[in-house]
Design an enzyme around this catalytic site. Structure first.
Site, mmCIF file in Angstrom:
data_model
loop_
_atom_site.group_PDB
_atom_site.id
_atom_site.type_symbol
_atom_site.label_atom_id
_atom_site.label_comp_id
_atom_site.label_asym_id
_atom_site.label_seq_id
_atom_site.Cartn_x
_atom_site.Cartn_y
_atom_site.Cartn_z
ATOM 1 N N HIS A 82 44.499 11.315 27.563
ATOM 2 C CA HIS A 82 44.180 10.869 26.208
ATOM 3 C C HIS A 82 43.188 11.827 25.578
ATOM 4 O O HIS A 82 42.194 12.190 26.182
ATOM 5 C CB HIS A 82 43.576 9.463 26.224
ATOM 6 N N ASP A 161 42.600 -5.381 20.032
ATOM 7 C CA ASP A 161 41.979 -4.133 19.590
ATOM 8 C C ASP A 161 42.366 -3.823 18.148
ATOM 9 O O ASP A 161 41.528 -3.381 17.362
ATOM 10 C CB ASP A 161 42.376 -2.974 20.509
ATOM 11 N N ARG A 168 35.998 -3.773 12.389
ATOM 12 C CA ARG A 168 34.875 -2.839 12.542
ATOM 13 C C ARG A 168 34.870 -1.793 11.442
ATOM 14 O O ARG A 168 33.821 -1.378 10.960
ATOM 15 C CB ARG A 168 34.943 -2.159 13.921
ATOM 16 N N SER A 183 37.777 0.108 23.270
ATOM 17 C CA SER A 183 38.963 0.174 22.418
ATOM 18 C C SER A 183 39.952 1.219 22.948
ATOM 19 O O SER A 183 41.146 0.934 23.134
ATOM 20 C CB SER A 183 38.514 0.524 20.991
ATOM 21 N N LYS A 187 43.791 0.511 25.398
ATOM 22 C CA LYS A 187 45.147 0.977 25.067
ATOM 23 C C LYS A 187 45.753 1.785 26.213
ATOM 24 O O LYS A 187 46.940 1.674 26.507
ATOM 25 C CB LYS A 187 45.094 1.807 23.775
#
Ligand code: URA
Ligand code: CA
Length: 433
Positions: A82, A161, A168, A183, A187
């Site tokens: 990621h 999320d 947020r 968060s 995922k």
């Protein structure tokens, strides 16, 4: 349990229990707890922080709020990568084929997303015929056969999320390390990987602008991953200037193919080796980082990584001949060179604004509804630290329209030339395990 008690507890700096965290995540996802109470809690977390245990609990509560992808039909240790996002970041395409060629299964779920360019899926769709609509059986079968497949994001991954992030965004509570880390990790974990390698970007074009913030985020995510049973490592890499030379969808696909041929930009190549070595180690195919790196260099030299990429493209309906002939990718009508007005050294190529310039050409989506033009974008001809003479090309613009004075002006403003010598920035700032 009452939400107001949970808010007060966090406001007073106390630690929430696992049950309390589950209670608010579940209640909010189902619409039973109102936005105003969750906003107050997010602000309390922003100021009071969360312990390691709370962060892991929040992550898992979000994972459990929706679908979790089952990759058990795929053989081997599934390692996911990621990136926290950058400009011109084509890493996924070349990296996936490289580690797959080393025997590590890459079962990738990717998105389109908003940004300077499209996401991995948009980029892949620059290849004629390519599609990501695979059933979960086809997906598993393909990864078992050729070690690599890319599928679109499932609709119901981490709904908690999605709701929390949207809230947020409008309540001033995005920049909180425990909230960002949970968060992102929720995922990745819901997407089913056994192990995770994180590329946390730092600098102008990154979500985290300073090295300190980037390091704190990387440490937080590595801790969460390891605490919930997924081996996780991170690197921190420079995003003060765009990665590689190409920024734009088809242009980045070509850059990824060049990299697989061993002819890519040095920074992109180095990032692929650094991240790839961690993935190969986590995937159990090498004992040390050095051994893994040697394996990766070999699959570039002997063409195996390129072969994996070709097979992967063909398996998902794409035309594999683009690999031998990238001119078959969508091409923009015009190319325009932006020439240097001074002699000296490239001091800055501000990633964020150069990314926006690419977006203005149509390479990225400004809103979810925008369509993107896969053919357009920018190709840098210089990078920070390079020498430049008056009249040298700084950037080549690939465009389908000629009215682009705003783009040219933006490039001149955000590419800074200085008379003093400038060192190229270090690409890999830190490795965190
Ligand atoms: N990206 C995410 O996915 N979540 C955040 O909270 C911030 C950035
Ligand atoms: Ca690039």
């Amino acid at each position: 349990m009452r939400m107001v008690d949970i808010i007060e507890k966090k406001r007073n700096g106390e630690e929430l229990t696992t049950e309390e965290i589950r209670f608010f995540v579940q209640g909010y996802t189902k619409g039973e707890i109102p936005d105003y109470q969750v906003s107050a809690l997010m602000m309390a977390i922003y100021f009071r922080d969360m312990s390691e245990r709370e962060r892991a609990d929040l992550t898992m509560a979000m994972v459990e709020s929706g679908d979790q992808i089952d990759l058990s039909k795929i053989e081997g240790i599934k390692v996911d990568k990621h990136s926290t996002g950058g400009v011109g970041d084509t890493t996924t395409l070349s990296l996936a084929a490289m580690v797959a060629a080393c025997g590590v299964p890459v079962a990738k779920m990717s998105g389109r997303g908003l940004g300077h360019t499209g996401g991995t899926i948009d980029k892949l769709e620059a290849i004629e015929g390519f599609h990501v609509e695979l059933s979960s059986d086809q997906f598993a079968k393909q990864v078992n056969e050729m070690k690599m497949a890319v599928i679109g994001q499932s609709g119901n991954l981490t709904p908690a999320d999605k709701k929390l992030y949207a809230l947020r965004d409008v309540t001033g509570t995005v920049p909180s390390i425990p909230l960002i880390a949970s968060s992102i990790m929720s995922k990745k974990i819901a997407a089913g990987a056994d192990a995770i390698v994180l590329d946390v970007k730092t600098g102008d074009g990154a979500f985290m602008k300073t090295l300190e913030e980037s390091e704190a985020l990387a440490h937080a995510m590595v801790k969460i991953g390891n605490n919930v049973g997924r081996k996780t490592m991170a690197i921190i890499s420079d995003m003060s200037q765009p990665l590689g030379y190409a920024i734009g969808n088809a242009l980045e696909v070509k850059e990824a193919i060049d990299t697989l041929k061993g002819e890519g930009p040095k920074d992109l190549e180095e990032l692929c080796y650094t991240l790839g070595a961690q993935m190969v180690v986590l995937g159990g195919k090498a004992k040390t980082i050095e051994e893994a790196r040697t394996m990766l260099e070999k699959v570039i030299q002997n063409g195996e990584a390129l072969e994996v990429f070709k097979k992967f493209v063909a398996a998902q309906g794409g035309d594999p001949s683009v690999v031998d002939d990238p001119t078959k990718l969508p091409q923009a009508k015009y190319t325009i060179d932006v020439a240097a007005k001074e002699t000296g050294y490239i001091q800055k190529m501000e990633a964020d604004d150069i990314g926006i310039a690419a977006m203005l050409l149509g390479a990225g989506r400004a809103t979810k509804e925008s369509t993107i033009d896969l053919s357009v974008g920018l190709v840098l001809q210089k990078k920070v630290g390079d020498t430049v003479a008056i009249g040298d090309t700084l950037v080549t613009i690939h465009t389908n329209q000629l009215d682009i004075e705003n783009v040219i002006q933006k490039l001149y403003t955000h590419i800074v030339i200085s008379a003093e010598k400038v060192e190229a920035p270090e690409l890999i700032k830190k490795v965190i395990t």
